[in-house]
Motif scaffolding. Sequence first.
Motif, PDB file in Angstrom:
ATOM      1  N   CYS A 166      14.254  71.589 -64.697  1.00 31.94           N
ATOM      2  CA  CYS A 166      15.290  71.601 -65.818  1.00 31.94           C
ATOM      3  C   CYS A 166      15.612  70.230 -66.493  1.00 31.94           C
ATOM      4  CB  CYS A 166      16.744  72.353 -65.496  1.00 31.94           C
ATOM      5  SG  CYS A 166      17.454  71.425 -63.986  1.00 31.94           S
ATOM      6  N   ASN A 167      15.732  70.023 -67.905  1.00 30.06           N
ATOM      7  CA  ASN A 167      16.101  68.899 -68.329  1.00 30.06           C
ATOM      8  C   ASN A 167      17.739  68.942 -68.758  1.00 30.06           C
ATOM      9  OD1 ASN A 167      13.506  67.808 -68.537  1.00 30.06           O
ATOM     10  ND2 ASN A 167      12.922  68.951 -70.072  1.00 30.06           N
ATOM     11  N   SER A 168      18.301  69.819 -68.839  1.00 29.91           N
ATOM     12  CA  SER A 168      19.644  69.978 -68.961  1.00 29.91           C
ATOM     13  C   SER A 168      20.270  71.130 -68.547  1.00 29.91           C
ATOM     14  CB  SER A 168      20.152  70.137 -70.479  1.00 29.91           C
ATOM     15  OG  SER A 168      19.421  71.250 -71.145  1.00 29.91           O
ATOM     16  N   MET A 169      21.744  71.309 -68.597  1.00 29.79           N
ATOM     17  CA  MET A 169      22.456  72.485 -67.848  1.00 29.79           C
ATOM     18  C   MET A 169      22.239  73.769 -68.659  1.00 29.79           C
ATOM     19  SD  MET A 169      24.095  71.021 -65.591  1.00 29.79           S
ATOM     20  CE  MET A 169      24.282  69.269 -65.100  1.00 29.79           C
ATOM     21  N   THR A 170      21.621  73.551 -69.892  1.00 29.76           N
ATOM     22  CA  THR A 170      21.395  74.921 -70.779  1.00 29.76           C
ATOM     23  C   THR A 170      20.030  75.645 -70.346  1.00 29.76           C
ATOM     24  OG1 THR A 170      20.751  73.427 -72.529  1.00 29.76           O
ATOM     25  CG2 THR A 170      23.071  74.386 -72.546  1.00 29.76           C
ATOM     26  N   ASP A 171      19.170  74.639 -69.381  1.00 32.78           N
ATOM     27  CA  ASP A 171      18.040  75.301 -69.151  1.00 32.78           C
ATOM     28  C   ASP A 171      18.131  76.104 -68.136  1.00 32.78           C
ATOM     29  OD1 ASP A 171      16.677  73.533 -71.022  1.00 32.78           O
ATOM     30  OD2 ASP A 171      15.875  71.917 -69.920  1.00 32.78           O
ATOM     31  N   CYS A 172      19.218  76.038 -67.357  1.00 32.21           N
ATOM     32  CA  CYS A 172      19.324  76.894 -66.044  1.00 32.21           C
ATOM     33  C   CYS A 172      19.974  78.247 -66.326  1.00 32.21           C
ATOM     34  CB  CYS A 172      20.285  76.080 -65.083  1.00 32.21           C
ATOM     35  SG  CYS A 172      19.491  74.484 -64.327  1.00 32.21           S
ATOM     36  N   THR A 176      23.979  78.744 -62.432  1.00 33.38           N
ATOM     37  CA  THR A 176      23.251  77.777 -61.914  1.00 33.38           C
ATOM     38  C   THR A 176      23.472  76.696 -62.595  1.00 33.38           C
ATOM     39  OG1 THR A 176      21.130  78.274 -63.048  1.00 33.38           O
ATOM     40  CG2 THR A 176      21.441  79.309 -60.890  1.00 33.38           C
ATOM     41  N   PHE A 177      23.077  75.258 -61.891  1.00 33.19           N
ATOM     42  CA  PHE A 177      23.491  74.134 -62.603  1.00 33.19           C
ATOM     43  C   PHE A 177      22.058  73.231 -62.531  1.00 33.19           C
ATOM     44  CE2 PHE A 177      25.162  73.399 -58.491  1.00 33.19           C
ATOM     45  CZ  PHE A 177      24.708  72.109 -58.223  1.00 33.19           C
ATOM     46  N   CYS A 178      21.963  72.169 -63.271  1.00 31.68           N
ATOM     47  CA  CYS A 178      21.007  71.346 -63.093  1.00 31.68           C
ATOM     48  C   CYS A 178      21.180  70.126 -62.291  1.00 31.68           C
ATOM     49  CB  CYS A 178      20.421  70.977 -64.487  1.00 31.68           C
ATOM     50  SG  CYS A 178      18.867  69.926 -64.613  1.00 31.68           S
ATOM     51  N   ALA A 179      20.579  69.751 -61.415  1.00 30.66           N
ATOM     52  CA  ALA A 179      20.772  68.306 -60.365  1.00 30.66           C
ATOM     53  C   ALA A 179      19.732  68.026 -59.865  1.00 30.66           C
ATOM     54  CB  ALA A 179      22.015  68.948 -59.550  1.00 30.66           C
ATOM     55  N   ASN A 180      19.661  66.683 -59.536  1.00 31.69           N
ATOM     56  CA  ASN A 180      18.493  66.103 -58.431  1.00 31.69           C
ATOM     57  C   ASN A 180      18.792  66.209 -56.935  1.00 31.69           C
ATOM     58  OD1 ASN A 180      16.436  64.746 -60.280  1.00 31.69           O
ATOM     59  ND2 ASN A 180      18.469  63.298 -61.136  1.00 31.69           N
TER      60      ASN A 180
END
Length: 315
Positions: A166-172, A176-180
């Motif tokens: 993902c590149n942002s939260m809306t990609d997930c 779910t959420f976007c994180a490293n």
Amino acid sequence: MELLVANLPRNALAFTNKIYLSPQNRPRFPAGALLGVQGIPFVCDAHPDGLNGLHRRYLQVPLDAAVTVKVRHDEIHYEPTAEPTDQRSSVRKLISIMGRMLGLTRFSSMTSLNTETVSMAAVASVVSNDTSSLWKYIHSFGALLLVCLQFYALRLVVTESSSPKCNSMTDCPSGTFCANNDDFSLPSCYDCAHVKPLTNMNQTKAEEVCPAALGIDKWEHREYLAFDHEELWMKSTTETTTLQQCISFLHCKETELDKNKDFKGQCDFIALNKSKMYEGTFLMIIFLALLWALPISQDVEEAATEERVMDHHLA
């Protein structure tokens, strides 16, 4: 001379492709002579029994049947012919393989010894006396490398489907959420059940620190914000900041089905997709499962054949 058809006592003898005569009858024929059984030439040897199943099906003779055996004095000339094609229809082949998979028919590795696979080529190379040791190792490790590549590809399919990049939260997807994370080199989507351990954020702390991180204006209208790449562009080099923690927590608060249960409960992906399924969807799943079982059962059959050939040559 008429002889009675008998079965082979050991399966290993079937791999020699010879017919066997009883010790009493073998001396009646010249050594090294070809014997004609119903007009078909065979190489013979001495043994209490007999004809393997493949020979009996080819000659179309049952057990205990009387067949005429003659010495063949003519030379056998082989002429190049076209590669024989598989006469079985696709339906019969599917029924045969599914029957073996379900245990309804007996498996026989004698029906097709050449599986036409990389593994069988490696087996043929290993058991051949004409192949050097170096090439035997190359072929063996090549077959093993192919299996490792297949395993790695399947692992990637599982990983990418469960934790897409993902590149942002809306990609997930929802929930779910976007994180490293140390498990992946690029940002990936994680279930919101992990948002608290990864961000160390809860509702009380969010109300204290997030207004300053987002800005008062955005905080008051946070329900209408789309946390896309313009708000926070997630990269592999993105450091964990208060803004990233707040956006991850607020994104989960807006999309998670169990946001009122401390993000613990059902899986959003399963729950949302299950609500859209009906009888036709279940029928399609069953059909695809049976369809994908066909190549799996073929792989099992090929592996069994290759193992029997290897055991026979190394015994």
